[in-house]
Design a protein around this motif. Sequence first.
Motif, short mmCIF file in Angstrom:
data_model
loop_
_atom_site.label_atom_id
_atom_site.label_comp_id
_atom_site.label_asym_id
_atom_site.label_seq_id
_atom_site.Cartn_x
_atom_site.Cartn_y
_atom_site.Cartn_z
N ALA A 148 0.85 -1.19 0.00
CA ALA A 148 0.00 0.00 0.00
C ALA A 148 0.88 1.23 0.00
O ALA A 148 1.83 1.32 0.77
N ASP A 202 -2.82 4.10 -1.33
CA ASP A 202 -3.92 3.69 -0.44
C ASP A 202 -3.75 4.25 0.96
O ASP A 202 -4.74 4.58 1.63
N ILE A 203 -2.52 4.31 1.44
CA ILE A 203 -2.28 4.84 2.80
C ILE A 203 -2.60 6.33 2.84
O ILE A 203 -3.24 6.82 3.77
N TRP A 259 -6.32 6.73 2.61
CA TRP A 259 -6.93 6.32 3.89
C TRP A 259 -6.81 7.46 4.89
O TRP A 259 -7.78 7.84 5.53
N SER A 305 -6.34 10.64 4.37
CA SER A 305 -7.08 11.85 4.00
C SER A 305 -8.59 11.67 4.19
O SER A 305 -9.29 12.65 4.37
N THR A 306 -9.07 10.43 4.20
CA THR A 306 -10.51 10.26 4.39
C THR A 306 -10.94 10.64 5.79
O THR A 306 -12.09 10.96 6.00
N PHE A 307 -10.06 10.59 6.76
CA PHE A 307 -10.55 11.01 8.06
C PHE A 307 -9.88 12.25 8.63
O PHE A 307 -10.22 12.69 9.71
N SER A 308 -9.00 12.83 7.86
CA SER A 308 -8.44 14.10 8.30
C SER A 308 -9.40 15.23 7.94
O SER A 308 -9.97 15.26 6.86
N LYS A 309 -9.54 16.14 8.89
CA LYS A 309 -10.42 17.29 8.67
C LYS A 309 -9.87 18.17 7.55
O LYS A 309 -10.59 18.92 6.91
N HIS A 336 0.22 -0.78 6.36
CA HIS A 336 -1.23 -0.77 6.54
C HIS A 336 -1.92 -1.87 5.75
O HIS A 336 -3.07 -2.21 6.01
N GLY A 367 0.30 -1.14 10.12
CA GLY A 367 0.95 0.17 10.16
C GLY A 367 1.18 0.66 11.58
O GLY A 367 0.51 0.23 12.52
N VAL A 377 2.48 4.40 13.76
CA VAL A 377 2.95 5.78 13.79
C VAL A 377 3.50 6.04 15.17
O VAL A 377 2.83 5.75 16.18
N PRO A 385 -2.13 16.95 11.34
CA PRO A 385 -2.44 16.04 10.22
C PRO A 385 -1.37 16.08 9.13
O PRO A 385 -0.98 15.04 8.60
N ILE A 411 1.60 14.05 10.15
CA ILE A 411 1.36 12.60 10.04
C ILE A 411 1.34 12.19 8.57
O ILE A 411 1.92 11.17 8.20
#
Lengths: 552, 552
Positions: B338, B341-342, B345, B347-351, B377, B391, B393, B402, B405
């Motif tokens: 990945a 994809d990482i 992934w 960015s889908t939950f970062s504001k 991941h 994964g 961190v 964000p 990260i």
Amino acid sequence: MSTQATYSLGLDYGTSSVRALLVNTQSGEEIAAASYDYPHGEAGVITSPHNPNLARQHPADYAAGAKATIKQILKDSQINPDQMIGIGVDATGSTPIPVDENGKPLALHDHFKNNPNAHAWLWKDHTAHAEAAAITAAAEEKRPHLLDKCGGTYSSEWFWSKILHCAKIDPDVSKAAHTWLEQSDYIPAMLTGRGVAEIKRNICAAGHKAMGGVATNNTYPDADFFSTVHPELARIRQSLPNQLHTIADIAGTLSPPWSQLLGLPESTPVAVGAIDAHLGAVGAGIQPNVLVKIIGTSTCDMMTAPLAQKLPDIPGLCGIVPGSILPDAYGLEAGQSAVGDIFNWFSTFSKIPHDQLTRDAEKLRPAQSGLLALDWHNGNRTVLVDQRLTGLVLGLTLHSTPAEIYRALIEATAFGAKIIIQRFEDYGVKVTRVINAGGIAAKNPLIMQIYADILNRPIEIARSTQTCALGAAIAGAVAGKARGGHPTINAAIQSMTGNPIKTFHPNPKHVPTYDHLHTLYTRLHNSFGLPTHTENLADIMKQLLTLRDQSR
Amino acid sequence: MSTQATYSLGLDYGTSSVRALLVNTQSGEEIAAASYDYPHGEAGVITSPHNPNLARQHPADYAAGAKATIKQILKDSQINPDQMIGIGVDATGSTPIPVDENGKPLALHDHFKNNPNAHAWLWKDHTAHAEAAAITAAAEEKRPHLLDKCGGTYSSEWFWSKILHCAKIDPDVSKAAHTWLEQSDYIPAMLTGRGVAEIKRNICAAGHKAMGGVATNNTYPDADFFSTVHPELARIRQSLPNQLHTIADIAGTLSPPWSQLLGLPESTPVAVGAIDAHLGAVGAGIQPNVLVKIIGTSTCDMMTAPLAQKLPDIPGLCGIVPGSILPDAYGLEAGQSAVGDIFNWFSTFSKIPHDQLTRDAEKLRPAQSGLLALDWHNGNRTVLVDQRLTGLVLGLTLHSTPAEIYRALIEATAFGAKIIIQRFEDYGVKVTRVINAGGIAAKNPLIMQIYADILNRPIEIARSTQTCALGAAIAGAVAGKARGGHPTINAAIQSMTGNPIKTFHPNPKHVPTYDHLHTLYTRLHNSFGLPTHTENLADIMKQLLTLRDQSR
């Protein structure tokens, strides 16, 4: 309202705001409350874009907060000022403030007002880690007994480290400081208008944060020791008294200006202060063998033991100090450097709002996410006593959700809490009950249930949602003993704290899984936290995946 | 447009969509392109709420995609159908599809259409990890030489693992399957209408994913071996041919129904297929000692070596297969499970939106965040060959942002990429140039600069942004050699790929810091990835904080 009733007032200086609480001294009923957000900095904390370790507060906010909240409370409650029999104070710590020869913070002088080194050095300021190491090294060589009662390591969060760092990076401020006052001594001194020489310093801050406890016959370490580290430390030591005081002592009575400002009699007594968590433990109803956890931005884990009990040194504890919580008992302090702060940090960058995170996390089963975290985002206070540790999240996949990470962070703080209880018990301080207090205990049943499951003990929730302010009011009620208050802290606790409002019981289905996860947490804790520990870790990710698969 | 010009068409079957590309066979000019998003599942992937390892595709999407994109391209380009001299195909792999005795996917039968086990088992399906372990164990005991050329471990992502898992969990599907076809064999078979017995299977998928390479004289392992694992595997082995083909071979010509459907002559040749990354390497202009990295949702790292060179077995590589990339060379495949994809992934939950994350991350200096991540991941394909890794961190603080990260995740993929290059070179396959291709290479200069800094090598960017489809068109141009195309793949590469459009050079100021971080990454990699590795890790968080402080 009966005219016979008496009230005491607790002033609770927190990280972002000060709260005042007016309490009926007979029933503990909380009559009125007011809070004041510190206007300086971000949420009351002055930070630096260049130095993530820096965290300061502006002392001007303290007087403004006392004035605003006390006036508000007196107005809202409509009590007769004579019924208000005493004031108690708690504050963050170690939060030392450089002051002039009159006890006035240097930051209140125009010359220094914008210099962060002249501000209050907030408990979570970590600029002084090199100095903490230097003081630890000096004590190891010259005064090893000093370290035995403070966990074996002197912290960068504490009094002497910060003063030494200031001496090194800002000699102007250092020289201008006649002495340094803990915030919990400064507030009573401010309200009573005592000169520097007359200020009664509290044994709680001195003992837990400045090595002034049982190892030094209840005073601070000797100036000779400090002169081997830095002349400024020796000079500041000379400015400190040799006698220390508990919250059962009176710091003084309101100064004429404050009396006039607030409309309270000059005879109103102000109790000696203490650190917020210690008075929080009092407000939660602490007793021997009862662990009180004050869970907020960080966590303090408070225990007491009778002065008659022979206690061993307990490695990793922030201190064992006579009279620091209850006047007639040893106070033992442990804690976690960040708890609520971690959840808030995560929620600030998750797309999912905090309350939705909580609802989603509630639906998850233990181990279902395959995640495991270390809760060291602000270092580790107990048992590693190491600010230079950082957070970790392990087990991430492309399917990991914000709610899963959020829950893993909650679990990590609970695993950290479990290690602290194990440390108490490993050294003979049996924990028979756990009372949780603080904002998170009151408001977040998910977190409390996870704590019950992971600690595998009933978790009681303190009746008051403001146990620190209530604890301060309890000290105020004892300060006002001559005016209808209580003769002792224990008597005031009996009358004023009440029974827990709720108890969370462990879910027996969750306990074995969490026990397994705790062994994995402990392995990460030791591998990243202990300088001599070696083991192979390659099974950890796989065990987490196996537990995850079994949980489905 | 000259009427003399000839064109070939590349069909590129990806994870979420199929793309078609029409290319001038003389200049490599990309004349027209069309794409079709698979309608089934989420972004083309059928998943399960009960099993995060499951990833399938519906084969009905493949025919619909070929029809839609080819018709679109012919319409848009307005070329004479006779000028379109050949079609090449690439597809994901290992993506095996159970088919009936006519080569028709079981999923196209009503009875099986909603059964995910009858669908295409997408490359990133990880349901078969137990079966991968069983096959690895059997091979270790019975046919150890089979493992030597596929990195020492047979993967859960691969052909036989998936077939065995199906046999165990869904005997109905397993029994109904006359044979299983790799997606890269199914598409040419579909277009040419060949019966199962006549289908030319490609050595690329067979060699890299089904142990059909140099260790088995360029065919699949023997049925006797498979019968020791499971009778169904032996039966499927019996259904496979013994001869395998490179992309220089012709699979057949368009079937009458497809000829009619598309309006192309029945004489239009279709090349033997290959896995997307292998044809991507061709489209990027691969040569000996040139590493082509196709960076998309995952990464494939492709190398070739002359058939005359004596290559050692290289532990951790996904395979060493003659003819799998260039017909006259060994193809060596490595990769990361990945990459994009990482980032997606996260960015889908970062504001913070993805483009803002990129801009913020660009402003950060190496080590400034104090963060270090492991990019596992989706497991680790090379060099650990272990899907049951996850994964990590590390270095999180309450100040971690964000963007920090996000950047740490990018850096982690680059550190992983560096370990792959080290492995090639440690075993005598010198890497003199690195060409990056794929969506991320074309669109994200931040990531490419970080790769240049961390790999400490110039990073060239392939001219085409669709190297996989271009590689397929190159195969199509060779399939059409009798109609004005190229005689060999190498000749077609010379004419059709062109020079890199851009080169990123390492920033010498960043190299030493990233070298230091790479040593820390390697220690985490070994500690969590190697079952026998032990070392103390307690200095890692501290080194990261020191590097962070030095970077300010």
